[in-house]
Design a protein around this motif. Structure first.
Motif, PDB file in Angstrom:
ATOM      1  N   VAL A 154     -46.355 -18.906 -24.056  1.00  0.00           N
ATOM      2  CA  VAL A 154     -46.607 -18.870 -22.615  1.00  0.00           C
ATOM      3  C   VAL A 154     -45.590 -19.478 -21.956  1.00  0.00           C
ATOM      4  O   VAL A 154     -44.985 -18.958 -21.090  1.00  0.00           O
ATOM      5  N   LEU A 155     -44.975 -20.509 -22.386  1.00  0.00           N
ATOM      6  CA  LEU A 155     -43.831 -21.274 -21.670  1.00  0.00           C
ATOM      7  C   LEU A 155     -42.614 -20.315 -21.968  1.00  0.00           C
ATOM      8  O   LEU A 155     -41.653 -20.342 -21.013  1.00  0.00           O
ATOM      9  N   ALA A 156     -42.573 -19.852 -23.091  1.00  0.00           N
ATOM     10  CA  ALA A 156     -41.292 -19.013 -23.109  1.00  0.00           C
ATOM     11  C   ALA A 156     -41.332 -17.884 -22.285  1.00  0.00           C
ATOM     12  O   ALA A 156     -40.310 -17.293 -21.861  1.00  0.00           O
ATOM     13  N   ASP A 157     -42.458 -17.440 -21.999  1.00  0.00           N
ATOM     14  CA  ASP A 157     -42.638 -15.994 -21.246  1.00  0.00           C
ATOM     15  C   ASP A 157     -42.309 -16.382 -19.603  1.00  0.00           C
ATOM     16  O   ASP A 157     -41.695 -15.980 -18.893  1.00  0.00           O
ATOM     17  N   GLU A 158     -42.742 -17.777 -19.401  1.00  0.00           N
ATOM     18  CA  GLU A 158     -42.498 -18.117 -18.139  1.00  0.00           C
ATOM     19  C   GLU A 158     -40.919 -18.312 -17.887  1.00  0.00           C
ATOM     20  O   GLU A 158     -40.325 -18.141 -16.758  1.00  0.00           O
ATOM     21  N   LEU A 159     -40.282 -18.682 -18.699  1.00  0.00           N
ATOM     22  CA  LEU A 159     -38.762 -19.092 -18.916  1.00  0.00           C
ATOM     23  C   LEU A 159     -38.084 -17.810 -18.673  1.00  0.00           C
ATOM     24  O   LEU A 159     -37.146 -17.653 -17.863  1.00  0.00           O
ATOM     25  N   LEU A 160     -38.439 -16.780 -19.222  1.00  0.00           N
ATOM     26  CA  LEU A 160     -37.722 -15.449 -19.339  1.00  0.00           C
ATOM     27  C   LEU A 160     -38.202 -14.836 -17.957  1.00  0.00           C
ATOM     28  O   LEU A 160     -37.258 -14.048 -17.504  1.00  0.00           O
ATOM     29  N   GLY A 161     -39.349 -15.082 -17.279  1.00  0.00           N
ATOM     30  CA  GLY A 161     -39.742 -14.473 -16.041  1.00  0.00           C
ATOM     31  C   GLY A 161     -38.978 -14.977 -15.056  1.00  0.00           C
ATOM     32  O   GLY A 161     -38.805 -14.397 -13.970  1.00  0.00           O
ATOM     33  N   GLN A 162     -38.333 -16.398 -15.336  1.00  0.00           N
ATOM     34  CA  GLN A 162     -37.567 -16.808 -14.142  1.00  0.00           C
ATOM     35  C   GLN A 162     -36.301 -16.883 -14.411  1.00  0.00           C
ATOM     36  O   GLN A 162     -35.400 -17.475 -13.639  1.00  0.00           O
ATOM     37  N   GLY A 163     -35.684 -15.993 -15.246  1.00  0.00           N
ATOM     38  CA  GLY A 163     -34.235 -15.598 -15.293  1.00  0.00           C
ATOM     39  C   GLY A 163     -33.514 -16.111 -16.614  1.00  0.00           C
ATOM     40  O   GLY A 163     -32.299 -16.060 -16.619  1.00  0.00           O
ATOM     41  N   VAL A 164     -34.148 -17.161 -17.276  1.00  0.00           N
ATOM     42  CA  VAL A 164     -33.571 -17.795 -18.378  1.00  0.00           C
ATOM     43  C   VAL A 164     -33.060 -16.680 -19.616  1.00  0.00           C
ATOM     44  O   VAL A 164     -33.795 -15.540 -19.988  1.00  0.00           O
ATOM     45  N   HIS A 165     -31.724 -16.512 -19.891  1.00  0.00           N
ATOM     46  CA  HIS A 165     -31.309 -15.748 -20.835  1.00  0.00           C
ATOM     47  C   HIS A 165     -30.077 -16.157 -21.342  1.00  0.00           C
ATOM     48  O   HIS A 165     -29.804 -17.242 -21.447  1.00  0.00           O
TER      49      HIS A 165
END
Length: 337
Positions: free
Chosen positions: A326-337
């Motif tokens: 869940v936290l990983a999806d949050e990071l991806l959704g906020q632009g972490v790449h």
């Protein structure tokens, strides 16, 4: 001071150093960051250096050793691997790499020299730990270092806490000053250059509490002053208010003005509205309103520190049952790449 875009801060970064005050969840954030990067088709190494086996607990695998272990195979083709760096093993590897001691390293261990170097000699432990991370970041698939493609597309380091992070990252500069020539000097300088280059970024994890926010601000200033690259400020365990803003404002300013509404709501659901019940609910409501106001003020302070801010929600079950995902999806959704 306006924060730079997250995309620009992360551009070209291969080593993600994750730190934070004890208890803020930096291991969970480091694990989620590693998983988020792996979900983009990358081969990622997640490293811990404090011997707490936090990674193995987060992913529900046996305790990690000195060998890299695959934790996740993602459908995108990405992989997340884990490693627990241990100073003694790193020293023996160092002696073999630079001095070709081979079996003589085992003799030094039996004589207690290795234990002395890794537990008593000041700073040596951190030199070895950062050296192993440096090796992982620069490792290539060719016969020699620098030949072929990188073995890891990214390395995520679950680093020591904010109170120690600047000293931990800067230890090799001191070593280079002490050892003026030779392989120790050369490696120490190379590690320092990597940690201060655009390939590395330090992400600071905090909670919306006064002590973690202040310690994060102090660490940010120290790291910037020491020349280390800064990444994101990760606000962990963010909770949504339980009540609408209008009601929060009334509870914080004049909780008695809400009493009639509370009595009516209790009556509507068939609950007796005695003085003790109503008084208890009003006290809880006011405490919640004050807490929300404090968190919002601290969030404003974090935003004013001048780095990109990423927020992660509080999870009722922690990182169990897919919480890291869940936290990983949050990071991806906020632009972490």
């Amino acid at each position: 001071m306006a924060a730079p875009p997250l995309e620009r801060v992360l551009d070209g970064v291969r080593l993600h150093v994750v730190t934070g005050k004890g208890g803020v969840g930096k291991t969970s954030v480091a694990s989620a960051l590693g998983l988020a990067l792996a979900r983009q088709g990358r081969r990622v190494l997640l490293v811990e250096v404090e011997g707490r086996q936090g990674i193995s607990q987060t992913f529900g695998v046996p305790p990690l050793g000195t060998a890299e272990v695959r934790l996740v195979q993602d459908p995108s083709g990405g992989e997340l691997w884990g490693l627990s760096v241990e100073a003694k093993a790193a020293l023996l590897e160092y002696l073999q790499t630079f001095y070709k001691l081979g079996r003589a390293g085992g003799t030094l261990e039996r004589m207690g020299v290795v234990d002395f170097a890794t537990t008593i000699a000041p700073g040596v432990r951190d030199v070895l730990l950062t050296g192993k991370v440096y090796e992982a970041v620069g490792r290539t698939t060719g016969p020699r270092r620098g030949q072929g493609r990188y073995a890891w597309d990214a390395v995520v380091l679950d680093a020591p806490p904010t109170g120690r992070i600047t000293r931990f990252l800067g230890v090799n500069e001191q070593v280079a000053d002490l050892a003026r020539v030779g392989p120790i000097h050369g490696q120490a300088e190379s590690i320092t250059r990597m940690l201060r280059s655009r390939r590395s970024a330090v992400h600071i994890v905090t909670l919306l509490e006064e002590m973690p926010v202040q310690e994060s601000a102090d660490a940010l200033a120290e790291l910037a002053g020491a020349g280390f690259g800064l990444g994101a400020l990760v606000v962990n365990q963010v909770r949504e208010p339980l009540l609408p803003d209008e009601l929060l404002a009334r509870l914080e300013g004049d909780p008695d003005s809400v009493e009639e509404q509370v009595r009516a709501d209790l009556a509507a659901v068939g609950v007796r509205s005695g003085a003790r019940t109503v008084g208890g609910l009003l006290a809880e409501g006011r405490a919640h309103a004050e807490r929300v106001a404090l968190e919002r003020a601290l969030a404003t302070q974090v935003a004013a520190l001048g780095q990109p801010v990423v927020t992660l929600p509080a999870l009722l079950a922690g990182t169990d049952d897919g919480g890291v995902s869940v936290l990983a999806d949050e990071l991806l959704g906020q632009g972490v790449h």
